[in-house]
Design a protein around this motif. Structure first.
Motif, short mmCIF file in Angstrom:
data_model
loop_
_atom_site.label_atom_id
_atom_site.label_comp_id
_atom_site.label_asym_id
_atom_site.label_seq_id
_atom_site.Cartn_x
_atom_site.Cartn_y
_atom_site.Cartn_z
N VAL A 115 0.84 -1.21 0.00
CA VAL A 115 0.00 0.00 0.00
C VAL A 115 0.87 1.24 0.00
N ALA A 116 1.92 1.24 0.81
CA ALA A 116 2.83 2.39 0.88
C ALA A 116 3.52 2.60 -0.46
N GLN A 117 3.91 1.50 -1.12
CA GLN A 117 4.55 1.61 -2.42
C GLN A 117 3.60 2.21 -3.45
N LEU A 118 2.35 1.78 -3.42
CA LEU A 118 1.34 2.33 -4.35
C LEU A 118 1.12 3.82 -4.07
N ALA A 119 1.05 4.17 -2.81
CA ALA A 119 0.86 5.59 -2.46
C ALA A 119 2.04 6.42 -2.96
N ALA A 120 3.25 5.86 -2.86
CA ALA A 120 4.44 6.59 -3.32
C ALA A 120 4.44 6.77 -4.83
N LEU A 121 3.69 5.92 -5.52
CA LEU A 121 3.65 5.98 -6.99
C LEU A 121 2.49 6.83 -7.51
N ALA A 122 1.78 7.50 -6.62
CA ALA A 122 0.60 8.27 -7.03
C ALA A 122 0.94 9.31 -8.09
N ASP A 123 2.05 10.02 -7.91
CA ASP A 123 2.43 11.04 -8.89
C ASP A 123 2.79 10.42 -10.24
N GLU A 124 3.39 9.22 -10.19
CA GLU A 124 3.72 8.52 -11.43
C GLU A 124 2.46 8.13 -12.20
N VAL A 125 1.46 7.68 -11.46
CA VAL A 125 0.18 7.32 -12.09
C VAL A 125 -0.47 8.56 -12.70
N ALA A 126 -0.44 9.67 -11.94
CA ALA A 126 -1.05 10.91 -12.45
C ALA A 126 -0.38 11.37 -13.73
N ALA A 127 0.90 11.08 -13.85
CA ALA A 127 1.65 11.49 -15.04
C ALA A 127 1.69 10.39 -16.10
N GLU A 128 0.97 9.29 -15.83
CA GLU A 128 0.92 8.15 -16.75
C GLU A 128 2.32 7.60 -17.04
N ARG A 129 3.10 7.47 -15.96
CA ARG A 129 4.44 6.90 -16.06
C ARG A 129 4.54 5.65 -15.18
N SER A 130 5.61 4.88 -15.36
CA SER A 130 5.97 3.75 -14.49
C SER A 130 4.84 2.73 -14.34
N GLN A 131 4.14 2.43 -15.44
CA GLN A 131 3.02 1.50 -15.35
C GLN A 131 3.47 0.12 -14.87
N GLU A 132 4.62 -0.35 -15.35
CA GLU A 132 5.10 -1.67 -14.95
C GLU A 132 5.37 -1.73 -13.45
N GLU A 133 5.93 -0.66 -12.90
CA GLU A 133 6.21 -0.62 -11.46
C GLU A 133 4.92 -0.59 -10.65
N VAL A 134 3.93 0.12 -11.15
CA VAL A 134 2.62 0.18 -10.47
C VAL A 134 1.96 -1.19 -10.48
N LEU A 135 2.00 -1.87 -11.63
CA LEU A 135 1.40 -3.20 -11.72
C LEU A 135 2.11 -4.20 -10.81
N GLU A 136 3.42 -4.05 -10.68
CA GLU A 136 4.18 -4.93 -9.78
C GLU A 136 3.75 -4.71 -8.33
N ALA A 137 3.54 -3.44 -7.96
CA ALA A 137 3.08 -3.14 -6.60
C ALA A 137 1.68 -3.71 -6.37
N LEU A 138 0.82 -3.65 -7.38
CA LEU A 138 -0.52 -4.22 -7.28
C LEU A 138 -0.46 -5.73 -7.10
N THR A 139 0.45 -6.37 -7.84
CA THR A 139 0.63 -7.82 -7.69
C THR A 139 1.05 -8.17 -6.28
N ASP A 140 2.00 -7.40 -5.72
CA ASP A 140 2.43 -7.63 -4.34
C ASP A 140 1.25 -7.47 -3.37
N LEU A 141 0.39 -6.50 -3.65
CA LEU A 141 -0.76 -6.27 -2.80
C LEU A 141 -1.74 -7.46 -2.86
N ARG A 142 -1.98 -7.96 -4.07
CA ARG A 142 -2.90 -9.10 -4.22
C ARG A 142 -2.34 -10.33 -3.52
N VAL A 143 -1.05 -10.56 -3.65
CA VAL A 143 -0.43 -11.71 -3.00
C VAL A 143 -0.56 -11.59 -1.48
N ALA A 144 -0.34 -10.40 -0.95
CA ALA A 144 -0.44 -10.19 0.49
C ALA A 144 -1.87 -10.44 0.97
#
Length: 295
Positions: A14-43
């Motif tokens: 969750v913290a990693q996703l929150a840290a990526l909020a600006d990247e999402v807003a700028a439509e950047r780092s999609q792969e990193e965001v998806l990786e954080a989502l995968t970690d969240l689903r696994v948890a």
């Protein structure tokens, strides 16, 4: 080694996703965001020991419904639906929500939108009718005819026909029944209010059967005649669906030949039978009148 605490993993994701909020807003780092989502689903999966969440309709179906309800009246892309459902068969869940549960979900260009928050109970009842007929034993034509009879006067969709036909093309079976039994079964060639693939049994009364000569006029030829004549009887000028007629009055169109009475059409050559210029639209009343249009 002490196993990792899934709750700690959840907080970290969750913290990693929150840290990526600006990247999402700028439509950047999609792969990193998806990786954080995968970690969240696994948890989450580990925290709940793999237990599936319960909902009104079951996991994926319930998630799709909640998402569409949250965006009521808005178009939602298929990729978004797939992500929300978390399964590969999300399109099937959409169909289940439509037919089994009665929700009005519109589809267009790979997008979906829920038009009403509450289900349509009449749609649910109709689905149960189609399902019960599908489960009937006996030949396919009996099931298709039973469906048309149960919804007489109402348009039956291609999907409903195919469901009761169980592996065969329901529309083909319906046309075979029309030709065999001379029942007034309309398609979009016969009635302008029907869509492609829809069929409607107009009446079950013996008095409303088609004239046997109608077997000589295939659907593509009927379509040409009725389109040219604007779905209007050339004799009485009533147009389909006969809006000025009483609600209980049966109205449908047949093809009449201007060179021969219906009983004599069979004696004409194939070339003359199919000559478009010598064919006309006639309503069922005028076809049975004492002074028909060919006299």
């Amino acid at each position: 080694m002490t196993p990792a605490d899934p709750v700690d993993d959840f907080r970290a994701a969750v913290a990693q996703l929150a840290a990526l909020a600006d990247e999402v807003a700028a439509e950047r780092s999609q792969e990193e965001v998806l990786e954080a989502l995968t970690d969240l689903r696994v948890a989450v999966t580990r925290a709940y020991r793999g237990r599936r969440p319960r909902s009104e309709f079951g996991g994926a179906r319930g998630r799709i419904l909640r998402h569409l309800t949250k965006h009521l009246g808005e178009w939602v892309g298929s990729d978004e639906i797939a992500a929300v459902s978390g399964i590969g068969e999300w399109a099937r869940r959409i169909r289940e929500l439509r037919w089994e549960d009665g929700y009005e979900i519109e589809e267009g260009r790979g997008r979906y939108r829920l038009l009403a928050e509450s289900p349509d109970h009449a749609r649910q009842a109709r689905f149960r009718t189609v399902t019960s007929i599908r489960e009937m034993k006996g030949p396919v034509d009996e099931r298709v005819l039973t469906l048309l009879r149960s919804l007489v006067g109402t348009a039956v969709t291609a999907d409903e026909l195919d469901r009761v036909a169980r592996g065969k093309t329901g529309a083909t079976v319906a046309r075979q029944i029309r030709n065999r039994d001379l029942l007034p079964i309309e398609t979009d060639a016969d009635a302008p209010d029907l869509h492609a693939g829809e069929h409607r049994l107009v009446s079950m009364r013996e008095a409303d059967l088609l004239h046997p000569s109608q077997r000589l006029f295939p659907e593509d030829l009927r379509r040409q005649v009725f389109l040219r004549d604007k779905f209007t009887c050339r004799t009485c000028r009533r147009g389909h669906p006969g809006a000025d007629a009483p609600a209980d009055e049966v109205f449908y169109l047949e093809v009449c030949h201007l060179d021969a009475a219906p009983d004599a059409v069979v004696e004409l050559s194939a070339d003359r039978v199919g000559r478009l210029a010598r064919l006309a639209a006639s309503c069922n009343e005028c076809m049975g009148a004492s002074a028909p249009p060919w006299r």
